[in-house]
Design a protein around this motif. Structure first.
Motif, PDB file in Angstrom:
ATOM      1  N   GLU A  91       0.832  -1.208   0.000  1.00 62.50           N
ATOM      2  CA  GLU A  91       0.000   0.000   0.000  1.00 62.50           C
ATOM      3  C   GLU A  91       0.862   1.252   0.000  1.00 62.50           C
ATOM      4  O   GLU A  91       0.614   2.193  -0.750  1.00 62.50           O
ATOM      5  CB  GLU A  91      -0.900  -0.017   1.237  1.00 62.50           C
ATOM      6  N   ALA A  92       1.906   1.250   0.826  1.00 66.86           N
ATOM      7  CA  ALA A  92       2.790   2.421   0.909  1.00 66.86           C
ATOM      8  C   ALA A  92       3.535   2.663  -0.397  1.00 66.86           C
ATOM      9  O   ALA A  92       3.757   3.807  -0.784  1.00 66.86           O
ATOM     10  CB  ALA A  92       3.785   2.259   2.059  1.00 66.86           C
ATOM     11  N   LEU A  93       3.912   1.587  -1.076  1.00 67.87           N
ATOM     12  CA  LEU A  93       4.677   1.711  -2.319  1.00 67.87           C
ATOM     13  C   LEU A  93       3.796   1.735  -3.562  1.00 67.87           C
ATOM     14  O   LEU A  93       4.290   1.890  -4.672  1.00 67.87           O
ATOM     15  CB  LEU A  93       5.678   0.561  -2.434  1.00 67.87           C
ATOM     16  N   ASP A  94       2.499   1.523  -3.356  1.00 63.97           N
ATOM     17  CA  ASP A  94       1.537   1.494  -4.454  1.00 63.97           C
ATOM     18  C   ASP A  94       1.946   0.461  -5.508  1.00 63.97           C
ATOM     19  O   ASP A  94       2.093   0.767  -6.697  1.00 63.97           O
ATOM     20  CB  ASP A  94       1.392   2.881  -5.081  1.00 63.97           C
ATOM     21  N   CYS A  95       2.151  -0.769  -5.018  1.00 66.71           N
ATOM     22  CA  CYS A  95       2.491  -1.863  -5.915  1.00 66.71           C
ATOM     23  C   CYS A  95       1.853  -3.142  -5.385  1.00 66.71           C
ATOM     24  O   CYS A  95       1.413  -3.184  -4.237  1.00 66.71           O
ATOM     25  CB  CYS A  95       4.012  -2.008  -6.042  1.00 66.71           C
ATOM     26  N   PRO A  96       1.810  -4.192  -6.180  1.00 64.30           N
ATOM     27  CA  PRO A  96       1.210  -5.448  -5.724  1.00 64.30           C
ATOM     28  C   PRO A  96       2.012  -6.098  -4.592  1.00 64.30           C
ATOM     29  O   PRO A  96       3.241  -5.916  -4.499  1.00 64.30           O
ATOM     30  CB  PRO A  96       1.243  -6.338  -6.965  1.00 64.30           C
ATOM     31  N   VAL A  97       1.333  -6.883  -3.763  1.00 65.32           N
ATOM     32  CA  VAL A  97       1.981  -7.592  -2.652  1.00 65.32           C
ATOM     33  C   VAL A  97       3.057  -8.525  -3.195  1.00 65.32           C
ATOM     34  O   VAL A  97       4.131  -8.656  -2.600  1.00 65.32           O
ATOM     35  CB  VAL A  97       0.946  -8.366  -1.804  1.00 65.32           C
ATOM     36  N   GLY A  98       2.799  -9.153  -4.322  1.00 65.63           N
ATOM     37  CA  GLY A  98       3.787 -10.045  -4.924  1.00 65.63           C
ATOM     38  C   GLY A  98       5.086  -9.324  -5.257  1.00 65.63           C
ATOM     39  O   GLY A  98       6.171  -9.888  -5.115  1.00 65.63           O
ATOM     40  N   THR A  99       4.980  -8.092  -5.691  1.00 66.07           N
ATOM     41  CA  THR A  99       6.169  -7.293  -5.984  1.00 66.07           C
ATOM     42  C   THR A  99       6.956  -7.032  -4.709  1.00 66.07           C
ATOM     43  O   THR A  99       8.185  -7.124  -4.690  1.00 66.07           O
ATOM     44  CB  THR A  99       5.767  -5.958  -6.657  1.00 66.07           C
ATOM     45  N   VAL A 100       6.239  -6.715  -3.637  1.00 68.13           N
ATOM     46  CA  VAL A 100       6.904  -6.485  -2.343  1.00 68.13           C
ATOM     47  C   VAL A 100       7.618  -7.757  -1.898  1.00 68.13           C
ATOM     48  O   VAL A 100       8.776  -7.719  -1.461  1.00 68.13           O
ATOM     49  CB  VAL A 100       5.895  -6.028  -1.267  1.00 68.13           C
ATOM     50  N   MET A 101       6.932  -8.899  -2.022  1.00 61.56           N
ATOM     51  CA  MET A 101       7.532 -10.177  -1.610  1.00 61.56           C
ATOM     52  C   MET A 101       8.781 -10.482  -2.442  1.00 61.56           C
ATOM     53  O   MET A 101       9.800 -10.922  -1.900  1.00 61.56           O
ATOM     54  CB  MET A 101       6.503 -11.298  -1.731  1.00 61.56           C
ATOM     55  N   SER A 102       8.710 -10.218  -3.728  1.00 58.78           N
ATOM     56  CA  SER A 102       9.857 -10.442  -4.601  1.00 58.78           C
ATOM     57  C   SER A 102      11.018  -9.522  -4.229  1.00 58.78           C
ATOM     58  O   SER A 102      12.166  -9.958  -4.125  1.00 58.78           O
ATOM     59  CB  SER A 102       9.441 -10.213  -6.054  1.00 58.78           C
ATOM     60  N   ARG A 103      10.722  -8.247  -4.029  1.00 62.65           N
ATOM     61  CA  ARG A 103      11.771  -7.296  -3.650  1.00 62.65           C
ATOM     62  C   ARG A 103      12.388  -7.666  -2.311  1.00 62.65           C
ATOM     63  O   ARG A 103      13.605  -7.570  -2.127  1.00 62.65           O
ATOM     64  CB  ARG A 103      11.208  -5.875  -3.582  1.00 62.65           C
ATOM     65  N   MET A 104      11.557  -8.097  -1.370  1.00 64.49           N
ATOM     66  CA  MET A 104      12.061  -8.476  -0.052  1.00 64.49           C
ATOM     67  C   MET A 104      12.983  -9.694  -0.178  1.00 64.49           C
ATOM     68  O   MET A 104      14.063  -9.722   0.418  1.00 64.49           O
ATOM     69  CB  MET A 104      10.897  -8.787   0.896  1.00 64.49           C
ATOM     70  N   ALA A 105      12.568 -10.678  -0.956  1.00 66.87           N
ATOM     71  CA  ALA A 105      13.405 -11.868  -1.139  1.00 66.87           C
ATOM     72  C   ALA A 105      14.732 -11.503  -1.798  1.00 66.87           C
ATOM     73  O   ALA A 105      15.801 -11.971  -1.371  1.00 66.87           O
ATOM     74  CB  ALA A 105      12.657 -12.905  -1.981  1.00 66.87           C
ATOM     75  N   ARG A 106      14.672 -10.661  -2.809  1.00 66.73           N
ATOM     76  CA  ARG A 106      15.907 -10.256  -3.497  1.00 66.73           C
ATOM     77  C   ARG A 106      16.791  -9.403  -2.584  1.00 66.73           C
ATOM     78  O   ARG A 106      18.022  -9.534  -2.613  1.00 66.73           O
ATOM     79  CB  ARG A 106      15.559  -9.507  -4.784  1.00 66.73           C
TER      80      ARG A 106
END
Length: 190
Positions: free
Chosen positions: A151-166
Motif C-alpha cells: 500500500e505504501a509503495l503502491d504496488c502489488p503484494v507479490g512485488t513487495v515479496m519479490s523485492r524483499m526476497a531479493r
C-alpha cells in the motif's frame, strides 16, 4: 483542542516512533528526517477528515511519507540513503509528549539496533538498490507487513515479496563476502 485534532493525535501517537525511524532511513541528515516527519504529519492533518467515516490504515502515514520523499527527490534531487545513527541518539528516552517536534524516538530495542547498525550490515544495506533497501526499511523500521508495504509503495503484494526476497538474498551475499574476507585475514595472521 478540537475533536478532530484530538482524534488525529490518537491516530498518530502509536506510529510516532516508526515515522521517525523510517524518516531516518530515507534521509541521511537528522534535521532532514525531522522535517520529513513534520511534512508528513502536516499533509496527513490536511487530509484527515474523521467525519467522512473513513478508516485510516496503519500504512496511510507511510504512504504520505513516501510521497513527500518522492516530491523532495524530484525537486531537490535528494538521494535516498540509509545511514547509521550515533549510539547515544538511539538510547535517549522518547519525549513524554509525542507532539514535541524534536523528540528522539528509537524504534527498536538497543540490542537489535546494535545488531542492525553493525558497520558490515550498514555497508550491505547501502549496497542494495533503493527499491530493495526501501522494502527492508519499511519492514524493519516501519514495522509494516507485506500488505501495508504494498500500500505504501503502491504496488502489488507479490512485488513487495519479490523485492524483499531479493533484498535479503543480496544482503546475505554481501555479508557472506565480509565473513569470507574476515576468515582469510584470520588465516593469514595465524
Amino acid at each position: 483542542m478540537s475533536d478532530s485534532a484530538e482524534l488525529f493525535l490518537q491516530y498518530v501517537r502509536p506510529h510516532w516512533r516508526r515515522l521517525h525511524a523510517v524518516a531516518g532511513g530515507y534521509l541521511a541528515q537528522r534535521d532532514d528526517a525531522r522535517d520529513l516527519v513534520q511534512e508528513t504529519l502536516l499533509r496527513a492533518w490536511r487530509a484527515f477528515a474523521p467525519t467522512d467515516d473513513r478508516t485510516y490504515a496503519r500504512g496511510w502515514l507511510f504512504v504520505i511519507m513516501r510521497n513527500v520523499v518522492i516530491d523532495w527527490q524530484r525537486s531537490l534531487a535528494r538521494k535516498v540513503r540509509l545511514v547509521p545513527v550515533e549510539w547515544d541518539e538511539l538510547t535517549e528516552i522518547a519525549a513524554a509528549d509525542p507532539c514535541e517536534p524534536l523528540a528522539s524516538l528509537p524504534a527498536l530495542d538497543e540490542e537489535r539496533f546494535r545488531e542492525l547498525l553493525d558497520q558490515r550490515l550498514v555497508a550491505g544495506l547501502d549496497s542494495l538498490e533503493p527499491v530493495f533497501r526501501e522494502v527492508l526499511l519499511l519492514s524493519v523500521a516501519g514495522d509494516l507487513n507485506y500488505r501495508e508495504i504494498a500500500e505504501a509503495l503502491d504496488c502489488p503484494v507479490g512485488t513487495v515479496m519479490s523485492r524483499m526476497a531479493r533484498a535479503r538474498r543480496a544482503l546475505r551475499e554481501h555479508l557472506a563476502d565480509f565473513a569470507r574476507s574476515d576468515l582469510r585475514r584470520k588465516e593469514v595472521r595465524q
